[in-house]
Scaffold this motif. Structure first.
Motif, PDB file in Angstrom:
ATOM      1  N   MET A  18       0.832  -1.196   0.000  1.00  7.66           N
ATOM      2  CA  MET A  18       0.000   0.000   0.000  1.00  7.66           C
ATOM      3  C   MET A  18       0.869   1.249   0.000  1.00  7.66           C
ATOM      4  SD  MET A  18      -3.008  -1.146  -0.250  1.00  7.66           S
ATOM      5  CE  MET A  18      -4.085   0.225   0.139  1.00  7.66           C
ATOM      6  N   GLY A  19       0.341   2.313  -0.567  1.00  2.00           N
ATOM      7  CA  GLY A  19       1.033   3.588  -0.609  1.00  2.00           C
ATOM      8  C   GLY A  19       0.996   4.276   0.746  1.00  2.00           C
ATOM      9  N   LYS A  20       1.560   5.468   0.792  1.00  2.00           N
ATOM     10  CA  LYS A  20       1.593   6.221   2.042  1.00  2.00           C
ATOM     11  C   LYS A  20       0.201   6.668   2.461  1.00  2.00           C
ATOM     12  CE  LYS A  20       6.296   7.794   1.496  1.00  2.00           C
ATOM     13  NZ  LYS A  20       7.179   8.880   1.183  1.00  2.00           N
ATOM     14  N   ARG A  21      -0.658   6.921   1.493  1.00  4.86           N
ATOM     15  CA  ARG A  21      -2.013   7.338   1.820  1.00  4.86           C
ATOM     16  C   ARG A  21      -2.928   6.129   1.691  1.00  4.86           C
ATOM     17  NH1 ARG A  21      -3.972  12.037  -1.490  1.00  4.86           N
ATOM     18  NH2 ARG A  21      -2.543  13.126  -0.158  1.00  4.86           N
ATOM     19  N   THR A  22      -3.335   5.576   2.812  1.00  2.00           N
ATOM     20  CA  THR A  22      -4.208   4.409   2.791  1.00  2.00           C
ATOM     21  C   THR A  22      -5.658   4.772   3.078  1.00  2.00           C
ATOM     22  OG1 THR A  22      -3.774   3.939   5.115  1.00  2.00           O
ATOM     23  CG2 THR A  22      -2.363   2.850   3.472  1.00  2.00           C
ATOM     24  N   GLN A  23      -5.911   6.023   3.439  1.00  2.00           N
ATOM     25  CA  GLN A  23      -7.271   6.479   3.712  1.00  2.00           C
ATOM     26  C   GLN A  23      -7.523   7.806   2.999  1.00  2.00           C
ATOM     27  OE1 GLN A  23      -9.749   4.904   5.318  1.00  2.00           O
ATOM     28  NE2 GLN A  23      -8.342   3.178   5.462  1.00  2.00           N
ATOM     29  N   PRO A  24      -8.784   8.109   2.726  1.00  2.00           N
ATOM     30  CA  PRO A  24      -9.111   9.390   2.094  1.00  2.00           C
ATOM     31  C   PRO A  24      -8.692  10.557   2.985  1.00  2.00           C
ATOM     32  CG  PRO A  24     -11.040   7.952   2.196  1.00  2.00           C
ATOM     33  CD  PRO A  24      -9.962   7.297   2.991  1.00  2.00           C
ATOM     34  N   VAL A  25      -8.275  11.652   2.370  1.00  4.77           N
ATOM     35  CA  VAL A  25      -8.004  12.854   3.143  1.00  4.77           C
ATOM     36  C   VAL A  25      -9.341  13.412   3.618  1.00  4.77           C
ATOM     37  CG1 VAL A  25      -5.849  13.416   1.966  1.00  4.77           C
ATOM     38  CG2 VAL A  25      -7.989  14.333   1.106  1.00  4.77           C
ATOM     39  N   THR A  26      -9.282  14.254   4.620  1.00  4.11           N
ATOM     40  CA  THR A  26     -10.507  14.835   5.154  1.00  4.11           C
ATOM     41  C   THR A  26     -11.147  15.725   4.100  1.00  4.11           C
ATOM     42  OG1 THR A  26      -9.529  14.809   7.348  1.00  4.11           O
ATOM     43  CG2 THR A  26     -11.426  16.243   7.025  1.00  4.11           C
ATOM     44  N   GLY A  27     -12.426  15.579   3.925  1.00  7.08           N
ATOM     45  CA  GLY A  27     -13.154  16.403   2.970  1.00  7.08           C
ATOM     46  C   GLY A  27     -14.576  15.916   2.850  1.00  7.08           C
ATOM     47  N   LYS A  28     -15.397  16.691   2.189  1.00  8.79           N
ATOM     48  CA  LYS A  28     -16.784  16.302   1.967  1.00  8.79           C
ATOM     49  C   LYS A  28     -16.866  15.688   0.574  1.00  8.79           C
ATOM     50  CE  LYS A  28     -21.476  17.594   2.554  1.00  8.79           C
ATOM     51  NZ  LYS A  28     -22.348  18.359   3.396  1.00  8.79           N
ATOM     52  N   TYR A  29     -16.872  14.356   0.514  1.00  8.58           N
ATOM     53  CA  TYR A  29     -16.851  13.627  -0.746  1.00  8.58           C
ATOM     54  C   TYR A  29     -18.248  13.558  -1.355  1.00  8.58           C
ATOM     55  CZ  TYR A  29     -12.060  12.402   0.093  1.00  8.58           C
ATOM     56  OH  TYR A  29     -10.710  12.485   0.283  1.00  8.58           O
ATOM     57  N   ILE A  30     -18.305  13.809  -2.667  1.00  6.42           N
ATOM     58  CA  ILE A  30     -19.579  13.710  -3.381  1.00  6.42           C
ATOM     59  C   ILE A  30     -19.575  12.534  -4.353  1.00  6.42           C
ATOM     60  CG2 ILE A  30     -20.187  16.137  -3.117  1.00  6.42           C
ATOM     61  CD1 ILE A  30     -19.160  16.594  -5.987  1.00  6.42           C
ATOM     62  N   GLN A  31     -18.387  11.980  -4.629  1.00  6.28           N
ATOM     63  CA  GLN A  31     -18.283  10.833  -5.530  1.00  6.28           C
ATOM     64  C   GLN A  31     -17.001  10.072  -5.196  1.00  6.28           C
ATOM     65  OE1 GLN A  31     -18.002  11.976  -9.660  1.00  6.28           O
ATOM     66  NE2 GLN A  31     -18.262   9.900 -10.392  1.00  6.28           N
ATOM     67  N   ILE A  32     -17.084   8.749  -5.146  1.00  8.04           N
ATOM     68  CA  ILE A  32     -15.913   7.895  -4.929  1.00  8.04           C
ATOM     69  C   ILE A  32     -15.976   6.745  -5.915  1.00  8.04           C
ATOM     70  CG2 ILE A  32     -14.740   6.315  -3.348  1.00  8.04           C
ATOM     71  CD1 ILE A  32     -15.570   8.118  -1.070  1.00  8.04           C
ATOM     72  N   ILE A  33     -14.828   6.432  -6.545  1.00  5.97           N
ATOM     73  CA  ILE A  33     -14.743   5.353  -7.516  1.00  5.97           C
ATOM     74  C   ILE A  33     -13.656   4.384  -7.096  1.00  5.97           C
ATOM     75  CG2 ILE A  33     -14.171   4.787  -9.896  1.00  5.97           C
ATOM     76  CD1 ILE A  33     -15.222   7.509 -10.697  1.00  5.97           C
ATOM     77  N   ASN A  34     -13.959   3.106  -7.171  1.00  4.73           N
ATOM     78  CA  ASN A  34     -13.004   2.026  -6.897  1.00  4.73           C
ATOM     79  C   ASN A  34     -13.214   0.981  -7.985  1.00  4.73           C
ATOM     80  OD1 ASN A  34     -12.808  -0.823  -5.048  1.00  4.73           O
ATOM     81  ND2 ASN A  34     -11.043   0.520  -5.120  1.00  4.73           N
ATOM     82  N   PRO A  35     -12.629   1.171  -9.176  1.00  7.05           N
ATOM     83  CA  PRO A  35     -12.920   0.275 -10.291  1.00  7.05           C
ATOM     84  C   PRO A  35     -12.178  -1.045 -10.226  1.00  7.05           C
ATOM     85  CG  PRO A  35     -11.294   1.839 -10.980  1.00  7.05           C
ATOM     86  CD  PRO A  35     -11.677   2.202  -9.555  1.00  7.05           C
ATOM     87  N   GLY A  36     -12.702  -2.006 -10.903  1.00 10.06           N
ATOM     88  CA  GLY A  36     -12.025  -3.291 -11.037  1.00 10.06           C
ATOM     89  C   GLY A  36     -12.346  -4.247  -9.914  1.00 10.06           C
ATOM     90  N   ILE A  37     -12.277  -5.498 -10.238  1.00  7.54           N
ATOM     91  CA  ILE A  37     -12.568  -6.542  -9.268  1.00  7.54           C
ATOM     92  C   ILE A  37     -11.554  -6.526  -8.141  1.00  7.54           C
ATOM     93  CG2 ILE A  37     -12.704  -9.043  -8.965  1.00  7.54           C
ATOM     94  CD1 ILE A  37     -13.629  -9.130 -11.927  1.00  7.54           C
ATOM     95  N   SER A  38     -10.285  -6.298  -8.465  1.00  2.65           N
ATOM     96  CA  SER A  38      -9.228  -6.349  -7.464  1.00  2.65           C
ATOM     97  C   SER A  38      -8.517  -5.011  -7.312  1.00  2.65           C
ATOM     98  CB  SER A  38      -8.206  -7.422  -7.849  1.00  2.65           C
ATOM     99  OG  SER A  38      -8.829  -8.663  -7.957  1.00  2.65           O
ATOM    100  N   ALA A  39      -9.183  -3.942  -7.653  1.00  2.00           N
ATOM    101  CA  ALA A  39      -8.545  -2.625  -7.590  1.00  2.00           C
ATOM    102  C   ALA A  39      -8.179  -2.282  -6.156  1.00  2.00           C
ATOM    103  CB  ALA A  39      -9.456  -1.565  -8.163  1.00  2.00           C
ATOM    104  N   THR A  40      -6.992  -1.747  -5.976  1.00  2.00           N
ATOM    105  CA  THR A  40      -6.530  -1.374  -4.647  1.00  2.00           C
ATOM    106  C   THR A  40      -6.269   0.120  -4.569  1.00  2.00           C
ATOM    107  OG1 THR A  40      -4.280  -1.954  -5.279  1.00  2.00           O
ATOM    108  CG2 THR A  40      -5.565  -3.629  -4.101  1.00  2.00           C
ATOM    109  N   GLN A  41      -6.895   0.877  -5.446  1.00  2.00           N
ATOM    110  CA  GLN A  41      -6.862   2.328  -5.386  1.00  2.00           C
ATOM    111  C   GLN A  41      -8.297   2.818  -5.437  1.00  2.00           C
ATOM    112  OE1 GLN A  41      -4.531   4.052  -8.577  1.00  2.00           O
ATOM    113  NE2 GLN A  41      -2.858   4.405  -7.187  1.00  2.00           N
TER     114      GLN A  41
END
Length: 170
Positions: A18-41
């Motif tokens: 995993m990269g250095k950022r494993t969680q979303p930064v603080t903010g008010k999210y209006i859309q989140i995408i996690n594509p792919g069956i095994s996507a890790t981003q």
């Protein structure tokens, strides 16, 4: 995403660095995408137009910090199948930034505008993107076998529809 717009991420990390950022930064999210069956981003868009990437660094051309504080993102898109995933972001100025993972990283680089009017919308199928300009011209990129090349020429198109691995423009 919670009511306050905050988010948490929990990918399958077996055998993944995993990269250095494993969680979303603080903010008010209006859309989140996690594509792919095994996507890790994952890619999230906040209400102020900022896009943030988190998860595994090594699968993409961009690192999470490359999009930070952009404040110019209108919408985000993602495609993926198996271990290949890609993201695209449409900016308010009509330009596109995109990046991908797996064996086809270079296929996911966004097209240049080359004198075209600004892009107004991005469409996607499982392995390719297509974008339309204000004049109705189309450009596509991604997996060539799934519509990532040979977009129709001319102008006047108003919409693009997609299936599993193809596009149709009207």
């Amino acid at each position: 995403v919670k009511e306050d717009g905050s988010a948490r991420f929990w990918p399958d990390t077996k055998g993944v660095k995993m990269g250095k950022r494993t969680q979303p930064v603080t903010g008010k999210y209006i859309q989140i995408i996690n594509p792919g069956i095994s996507a890790t981003q994952a890619l999230g868009l906040t209400e102020d137009g900022s896009a943030y990437l988190w998860g595994q660094d090594e699968i993409s051309y961009l690192k999470p910090s490359d999009l930070d504080n952009n404040h110019n993102i209108q919408s985000i898109y993602g495609i993926g199948e198996e271990f290949d995933a890609a993201f695209a972001a449409l900016k308010y100025d009509g330009s596109i930034v995109s990046w991908g993972s797996g064996d086809r990283k270079s296929e996911y680089l966004a097209p240049k505008k080359d004198g075209l009017s600004p892009y107004t919308k991005i469409y996607s199928n499982t392995s390719a993107f297509a974008a339309i300009t204000a004049e109705g011209k189309i450009q596509s990129w991604g997996d060539n076998d799934c519509g990532g090349s040979n977009a129709p020429s001319g102008s006047g198109f108003i919409a693009i529809y997609s299936t599993y691995c193809s596009f149709v423009a009207v």
